[in-house]
Design a protein around this motif. Structure first.
Motif, PDB file in Angstrom:
ATOM      1  N   ARG A 246      51.408  35.348  37.098  1.00 61.81           N
ATOM      2  CA  ARG A 246      50.269  34.459  37.271  1.00 61.81           C
ATOM      3  C   ARG A 246      49.012  35.094  36.690  1.00 61.81           C
ATOM      4  O   ARG A 246      48.760  36.275  36.891  1.00 61.81           O
ATOM      5  CB  ARG A 246      50.071  34.193  38.772  1.00 61.81           C
ATOM      6  N   PRO A 247      48.188  34.340  35.961  1.00 61.46           N
ATOM      7  CA  PRO A 247      46.927  34.902  35.435  1.00 61.46           C
ATOM      8  C   PRO A 247      46.032  35.357  36.587  1.00 61.46           C
ATOM      9  O   PRO A 247      45.865  34.649  37.575  1.00 61.46           O
ATOM     10  CB  PRO A 247      46.304  33.729  34.661  1.00 61.46           C
ATOM     11  N   ARG A 248      45.465  36.526  36.453  1.00 59.69           N
ATOM     12  CA  ARG A 248      44.623  37.084  37.497  1.00 59.69           C
ATOM     13  C   ARG A 248      43.249  36.413  37.470  1.00 59.69           C
ATOM     14  O   ARG A 248      42.684  36.148  36.399  1.00 59.69           O
ATOM     15  CB  ARG A 248      44.438  38.589  37.298  1.00 59.69           C
ATOM     16  N   GLU A 249      42.711  36.140  38.654  1.00 65.05           N
ATOM     17  CA  GLU A 249      41.399  35.523  38.765  1.00 65.05           C
ATOM     18  C   GLU A 249      40.308  36.597  38.809  1.00 65.05           C
ATOM     19  O   GLU A 249      40.591  37.791  38.967  1.00 65.05           O
ATOM     20  CB  GLU A 249      41.339  34.639  40.008  1.00 65.05           C
ATOM     21  N   ALA A 250      39.052  36.156  38.674  1.00 73.21           N
ATOM     22  CA  ALA A 250      37.939  37.102  38.514  1.00 73.21           C
ATOM     23  C   ALA A 250      37.812  38.050  39.702  1.00 73.21           C
ATOM     24  O   ALA A 250      37.615  39.255  39.532  1.00 73.21           O
ATOM     25  CB  ALA A 250      36.633  36.329  38.309  1.00 73.21           C
ATOM     26  N   LEU A 290      41.798  36.693  45.579  1.00 70.95           N
ATOM     27  CA  LEU A 290      40.799  37.756  45.582  1.00 70.95           C
ATOM     28  C   LEU A 290      41.452  39.050  46.045  1.00 70.95           C
ATOM     29  O   LEU A 290      42.465  39.037  46.752  1.00 70.95           O
ATOM     30  CB  LEU A 290      39.611  37.409  46.463  1.00 70.95           C
ATOM     31  N   GLY A 291      40.857  40.192  45.651  1.00 73.13           N
ATOM     32  CA  GLY A 291      41.396  41.492  46.049  1.00 73.13           C
ATOM     33  C   GLY A 291      42.519  41.950  45.141  1.00 73.13           C
ATOM     34  O   GLY A 291      43.017  41.214  44.290  1.00 73.13           O
ATOM     35  N   HIS A 292      42.931  43.187  45.362  1.00 76.59           N
ATOM     36  CA  HIS A 292      43.935  43.814  44.501  1.00 76.59           C
ATOM     37  C   HIS A 292      45.370  43.467  44.884  1.00 76.59           C
ATOM     38  O   HIS A 292      46.294  43.743  44.105  1.00 76.59           O
ATOM     39  CB  HIS A 292      43.769  45.345  44.555  1.00 76.59           C
ATOM     40  N   ASP A 293      45.585  42.912  46.076  1.00 79.53           N
ATOM     41  CA  ASP A 293      46.949  42.732  46.583  1.00 79.53           C
ATOM     42  C   ASP A 293      47.294  41.253  46.746  1.00 79.53           C
ATOM     43  O   ASP A 293      47.753  40.823  47.810  1.00 79.53           O
ATOM     44  CB  ASP A 293      47.114  43.475  47.916  1.00 79.53           C
ATOM     45  N   HIS A 294      47.078  40.480  45.679  1.00 81.98           N
ATOM     46  CA  HIS A 294      47.465  39.068  45.654  1.00 81.98           C
ATOM     47  C   HIS A 294      46.879  38.308  46.849  1.00 81.98           C
ATOM     48  O   HIS A 294      47.545  37.491  47.476  1.00 81.98           O
ATOM     49  CB  HIS A 294      48.992  38.919  45.637  1.00 81.98           C
TER      50      HIS A 294
END
Length: 342
Positions: A246-250, A290-294
């Motif tokens: 999945r493309p990562r969000e900002a 949000l955050g580093h862990d999905h």
């Protein structure tokens, strides 16, 4: 032969000759005595000369090493400054304790005990204060090993002491240990140290070379406590794996600890959260990541937002946990309950 008893009646020439001989004899005796003392002085001077020559050679050797010694002193000062950067101040200790707790939760470990004790004052020539933390946590063998590696990679210095690992009847391991978190002394502690400083200057200690922290790469090795522990850990709180393509969000490039909810806004009947992160304010709606862990935002209210994260433990199993960001406190609420279902 003339007798000395009648020397007064000798002719003047005889008396003069006798007096001259007596004076010469006395001069010889005095000269011999003076010459002996002079020989002793000469020997002492020669010995002192030899000693000074040896001292001069040693001083020359030390002078030749002076550039290397100064370079070593600069390196020691740089090492000390770098290590001091890893020591938080007293007001930053709460964040360090939170990081330790988060490291354990991220590995799927359950804290039964997390009790900071009284600080251990610094002893000369130490430059830090140690804070002991009694911990007891439960989980898998490899998860505990990964947790220890995570402690070594923290930006602050944390060491593990009095470690005891016991397998319970339910197949889950229990770790009892005392963690030592280190910080810089405050002004009062520094003043107390200054009063105890010795008058004689102590030499600068040689810094001990500390090996760099390594990743925990033993998850593929057999568990010495048996396969039962692995089975419990692998199935506990298991959830479906997230979509890694999945493309990562900002906001997924920022840590949750860097985010603060400053308010909310309602648009077309839908409430969105206003998160301050990365030097700007973001409008976040339910369903965003949000955050580093999905992390996935699951609920937003005027009091805060709730999110759900999916993490992978040391055994490769995915599990979920919930947390939130509250408006009032402006801080992340630490996840304390792991989800049993996705």
């Amino acid at each position: 032969m003339s007798s000395l008893k009648v020397a007064a009646s000798w002719p003047l020439s005889s008396r003069l000759v006798c007096a001259g001989l007596l004076g010469a004899l006395m001069a010889v005796v005095v000269y011999v005595a003076w010459l002996g003392r002079l020989a002793e002085t000469l020997q002492a001077a020669q010995a002192e000369e030899a000693r000074l020559r040896v001292a001069h050679q040693l001083a020359q050797a030390k002078a030749g090493r002076l550039p290397a010694l100064r370079a070593g002193q600069r390196q020691a000062a740089a090492t000390l400054a770098r290590l001091e950067q890893q020591l938080p101040r007293q007001q930053e200790m709460a964040d360090l304790l939170s990081s330790i707790n988060q490291a354990g939760l991220a590995r799927g470990l359950h804290f039964v005990l997390f009790k900071p004790g009284p600080a251990i004052p610094a002893t000369l020539p130490s430059h830090y204060v140690a804070l002991p933390i009694a911990v007891q946590l439960r989980g898998g063998y490899h998860a505990i090993g990964a947790f220890a590696a995570d402690l070594a990679r923290l930006p602050r210095i944390v060491t593990v002491h009095e470690l005891a690992l016991v397998a319970g009847s339910d197949g889950v391991l229990t770790l009892d240990a005392v963690l030592h978190a280190y910080r810089l002394p405050d002004a009062a502690e520094l003043a107390a140290q200054t009063k105890l400083l010795p008058v004689k200057t102590q030499p600068m200690p040689v810094p001990r070379v500390v090996a760099p922290a390594l990743d925990y790469d033993a998850a593929d090795l057999p568990d010495p406590f048996g396969a039962a522990v692995q089975a419990v850990t692998a199935t506990q709180n298991a959830v479906a794996a997230p979509d890694l393509k999945r493309p990562r969000e900002a906001l997924e490039s920022l840590a949750l600890s860097e985010m603060t909810m400053v308010g909310s806004v309602r648009h077309e009947g839908r409430l969105s959260a206003l998160l301050q992160a990365g030097g700007r304010v973001h409008v976040v709606a339910v369903g965003q990541h949000l955050g580093h862990d999905h992390g996935l935002v699951t609920e937003i209210s005027e009091q805060g937002l709730r999110y759900r994260e999916v993490l992978q433990d040391a055994n490769g199993a995915w599990r979920a946990r919930r947390g939130g960001i509250e408006v009032q406190a402006g801080k992340v609420v630490k996840p304390i309950i792991a989800e049993a279902q996705p």
